[in-house]
Design a protein around this motif. Structure first.
Motif, PDB file in Angstrom:
ATOM      1  N   GLU A  81     -16.873 -11.012  16.696  1.00  0.00           N
ATOM      2  CA  GLU A  81     -15.404 -10.769  15.990  1.00  0.00           C
ATOM      3  C   GLU A  81     -15.485 -11.377  14.673  1.00  0.00           C
ATOM      4  O   GLU A  81     -14.296 -11.083  14.126  1.00  0.00           O
ATOM      5  CB  GLU A  81     -14.565 -11.633  17.101  1.00  0.00           C
ATOM      6  N   TYR A  82     -16.324 -11.983  14.233  1.00  0.00           N
ATOM      7  CA  TYR A  82     -16.352 -12.378  12.897  1.00  0.00           C
ATOM      8  C   TYR A  82     -16.848 -11.093  11.988  1.00  0.00           C
ATOM      9  O   TYR A  82     -17.433  -9.929  12.566  1.00  0.00           O
ATOM     10  CB  TYR A  82     -17.136 -13.608  12.619  1.00  0.00           C
ATOM     11  N   PHE A  83     -16.842 -11.085  10.415  1.00  0.00           N
ATOM     12  CA  PHE A  83     -17.128 -10.360   9.494  1.00  0.00           C
ATOM     13  C   PHE A  83     -18.470 -10.092   9.855  1.00  0.00           C
ATOM     14  O   PHE A  83     -19.445 -10.915   9.477  1.00  0.00           O
ATOM     15  CB  PHE A  83     -16.741 -10.718   8.110  1.00  0.00           C
ATOM     16  N   GLN A  84     -18.990  -8.751  10.075  1.00  0.00           N
ATOM     17  CA  GLN A  84     -20.385  -8.552  10.112  1.00  0.00           C
ATOM     18  C   GLN A  84     -21.210  -7.711   8.954  1.00  0.00           C
ATOM     19  O   GLN A  84     -20.249  -7.524   8.136  1.00  0.00           O
ATOM     20  CB  GLN A  84     -20.473  -7.385  11.361  1.00  0.00           C
TER      21      GLN A  84
ATOM     22  N   GLN B 260     -16.737 -18.135   6.485  1.00  0.00           N
ATOM     23  CA  GLN B 260     -15.460 -17.426   7.176  1.00  0.00           C
ATOM     24  C   GLN B 260     -14.571 -18.662   7.653  1.00  0.00           C
ATOM     25  O   GLN B 260     -15.129 -19.300   8.405  1.00  0.00           O
ATOM     26  CB  GLN B 260     -15.721 -16.416   8.126  1.00  0.00           C
TER      27      GLN B 260
ATOM     28  N   LYS C 258      -9.783 -15.545  10.646  1.00  0.00           N
ATOM     29  CA  LYS C 258     -10.103 -14.207  10.372  1.00  0.00           C
ATOM     30  C   LYS C 258      -9.609 -13.565   9.075  1.00  0.00           C
ATOM     31  O   LYS C 258      -9.517 -12.293   8.911  1.00  0.00           O
ATOM     32  CB  LYS C 258      -9.161 -13.499  11.637  1.00  0.00           C
TER      33      LYS C 258
ATOM     34  N   ASN D  51     -15.377  -3.834   2.394  1.00  0.00           N
ATOM     35  CA  ASN D  51     -15.239  -3.909   3.882  1.00  0.00           C
ATOM     36  C   ASN D  51     -14.622  -5.393   4.030  1.00  0.00           C
ATOM     37  O   ASN D  51     -13.862  -5.483   4.976  1.00  0.00           O
ATOM     38  CB  ASN D  51     -16.615  -3.883   4.502  1.00  0.00           C
ATOM     39  N   ALA D  52     -15.002  -6.179   3.137  1.00  0.00           N
ATOM     40  CA  ALA D  52     -14.480  -7.557   3.088  1.00  0.00           C
ATOM     41  C   ALA D  52     -12.868  -7.781   3.301  1.00  0.00           C
ATOM     42  O   ALA D  52     -12.279  -8.313   4.038  1.00  0.00           O
ATOM     43  CB  ALA D  52     -15.098  -8.682   2.276  1.00  0.00           C
TER      44      ALA D  52
ATOM     45  N   ASP E 176     -10.881  -4.868   3.561  1.00  0.00           N
ATOM     46  CA  ASP E 176     -10.292  -4.424   5.067  1.00  0.00           C
ATOM     47  C   ASP E 176     -10.373  -5.342   6.088  1.00  0.00           C
ATOM     48  O   ASP E 176      -9.304  -5.436   6.508  1.00  0.00           O
ATOM     49  CB  ASP E 176     -11.250  -3.250   5.260  1.00  0.00           C
ATOM     50  N   TYR E 177     -11.455  -6.280   6.234  1.00  0.00           N
ATOM     51  CA  TYR E 177     -11.517  -7.038   7.211  1.00  0.00           C
ATOM     52  C   TYR E 177     -10.192  -7.966   7.266  1.00  0.00           C
ATOM     53  O   TYR E 177      -9.496  -8.459   8.189  1.00  0.00           O
ATOM     54  CB  TYR E 177     -12.701  -7.741   7.424  1.00  0.00           C
TER      55      TYR E 177
ATOM     56  N   ARG F  58      -6.703  -7.091   8.152  1.00  0.00           N
ATOM     57  CA  ARG F  58      -6.428  -6.578   9.412  1.00  0.00           C
ATOM     58  C   ARG F  58      -5.698  -7.776  10.206  1.00  0.00           C
ATOM     59  O   ARG F  58      -5.130  -7.470  11.320  1.00  0.00           O
ATOM     60  CB  ARG F  58      -7.686  -6.277  10.196  1.00  0.00           C
ATOM     61  N   THR F  59      -5.546  -8.864   9.531  1.00  0.00           N
ATOM     62  CA  THR F  59      -5.087 -10.146  10.246  1.00  0.00           C
ATOM     63  C   THR F  59      -3.609  -9.944  10.323  1.00  0.00           C
ATOM     64  O   THR F  59      -3.120  -9.294   9.425  1.00  0.00           O
ATOM     65  CB  THR F  59      -5.253 -11.511   9.596  1.00  0.00           C
TER      66      THR F  59
END
Length: 241
Positions: free
Chosen positions: A134-137, A173, A176, A233-234, A236-237, A240-241
């Motif tokens: 569930e963490y940033f991939q 991180q 989230k 991507n970071a 966007d991640y 999302r919260t």
């Protein structure tokens, strides 16, 4: 529909917003900045002169040449850290880039110290083991721009996402909504040119784990793509919260 309000803290004149500017404009984001570099070094900045935390939906903290520990020469660092703590207390999205990652860590009580080896240039970084799904991939291995003498300890409650042998703490991180980078995913040809010019003038780096400035001047467009995509991507991640 409410506009996304993005605020960034800038510490280097001319650096701008880095590679993510176009990504944020595509979201129709409203982008504002605090330019700490424009303040006199003896300036007693009032925290109320900064935006109210409720007016910011995403905070991006850029890099800089100073140390987070150098509050004597840059007294506004104390105010910046206080504001960061206020902002993070509301669990809002934030991204720190190099000095920015160090500032978030330090604002939350983590130590920022001299790294045993300076890093300058394009280097490989590895995804850390055992990062929950569930963490940033991240890719297992990726190439990014490094430009630092100091490094952060991982803040309490954070998880390390990336590392390499020269500097074990490359990305962390918190929850989230917060990502702290040691490297520069936002680097562009424009900002790299500024970094190189500063180094040619100031000669800050003197240790061994370095690429020559002449080599960096011949960086190819493809060199920037991995970090730039990673930063998009970071963003966007954390949003999302």
């Amino acid at each position: 529909m409410k506009k996304l309000k993005v605020h960034y803290f800038q510490h280097i004149a001319g650096e701008g917003f880095g590679s993510c500017f176009e990504h944020l404009k595509a979201m129709d984001a409203e982008i504002t900045a605090t330019e700490f570099f424009a303040l006199p070094t003896d300036s007693q900045l009032d925290i109320e002169a900064l935006p109210h935390v409720n007016e910011v939906d995403l905070l991006i903290i850029m890099g800089g040449e100073m140390s987070v520990n150098d509050e004597a020469n840059y007294p506004w660092l104390k105010v910046e850290k206080r504001w960061i703590r206020r902002y993070l207390a509301q669990e809002k999205p934030a991204i720190g880039l190099c000095l920015g990652g160090q500032l978030i860590a330090n604002a939350l009580g983590a130590n920022v110290r001299r790294n045993p080896i300076q890093e300058l240039g394009w280097t490989l970084v590895n995804k850390s083991d055992y990062v929950p799904d569930e963490y940033f991939q991240l890719p297992n291995e990726f190439k990014v721009m490094q430009w630092h003498s100091e490094t952060f300890d991982i803040p309490k409650g954070a998880i390390r996402l990336a590392e390499n042998q020269v500097c074990p703490n490359q990305l962390y991180q918190i929850g989230k909504n917060v990502l702290g980078f040691q490297f520069h995913p936002e680097i562009t040809p424009h900002s790299l040119k500024i970094f190189i010019e500063h180094e040619e003038n100031d000669m800050v780096f003197s240790e061994t784990h370095l690429q020559s400035l002449n080599t960096l001047k011949t960086s190819q467009k493809s060199d920037y793509l991995c970090g730039n995509e990673l930063l998009n991507n970071a963003i966007d991640y954390v949003l999302r919260t």
